[in-house]
Design a protein around this motif. Structure first.
Motif, short mmCIF file in Angstrom:
data_model
loop_
_atom_site.label_atom_id
_atom_site.label_comp_id
_atom_site.label_asym_id
_atom_site.label_seq_id
_atom_site.Cartn_x
_atom_site.Cartn_y
_atom_site.Cartn_z
N GLU A 6 0.83 -1.21 0.00
CA GLU A 6 0.00 0.00 0.00
C GLU A 6 0.86 1.26 0.00
O GLU A 6 1.99 1.25 0.51
N CYS A 22 -2.67 0.29 -3.99
CA CYS A 22 -2.18 -1.01 -3.55
C CYS A 22 -1.65 -1.73 -4.77
O CYS A 22 -2.42 -2.11 -5.67
N CYS A 96 -4.79 -3.27 2.41
CA CYS A 96 -5.27 -3.86 1.17
C CYS A 96 -5.28 -5.37 1.33
O CYS A 96 -4.39 -5.93 1.98
#
Length: 124
Positions: A6, A22, A96
């Protein structure tokens, strides 16, 4: 295996915007449902948003509907989270995640791979 990294977190004033990214490694990125979760200090990790493998379906947590937008670019192996009208209560570490569950799956155990997280701080 999918590795997720990320970026894009930071400090922003209330009412401002940030876009998180991400980046995923692996040739199978386009086959995964991608999600964003967040965890505030002393709280559990909560679902924020998810997007289907094709990008055709999205799903949002109630607290971010109308303010956040999730999107993906399979050619770039990247998923994004555009965050607008930020509030101090949005302050958290944002993660993420990738999984093979339907886009409406909001529990973190439905996701197989996780990034390390990026800090978002919203000042009042």
């Amino acid at each position: 295996q999918v590795q997720l990294v990320e970026s894009g977190g930071g400090l922003v004033q209330a009412g401002g915007s940030l876009r998180l990214s991400c980046a995923a490694s692996g040739r199978t990125f386009s086959s995964y449902t991608m999600g964003w979760f967040r965890q505030a200090p002393g709280k559990e990790r909560d679902f924020v948003a998810a997007i289907s493998w094709s990008g055709g379906r999205t799903y949002y947590g109630d607290s971010v509907k109308g303010r956040f937008t999730i999107s993906r670019d399979n050619a770039k192996n990247t998923v994004y989270l555009q965050m607008n009208s930020l509030k101090p209560e949005d302050t958290a570490v944002y993660y993420c995640a990738a999984g093979r569950s339907p886009v409406g799956a909001t529990h973190e155990y439905r996701y197989d791979y996780w990034g390390q997280g990026t800090q978002v701080t919203v000042s009042s």
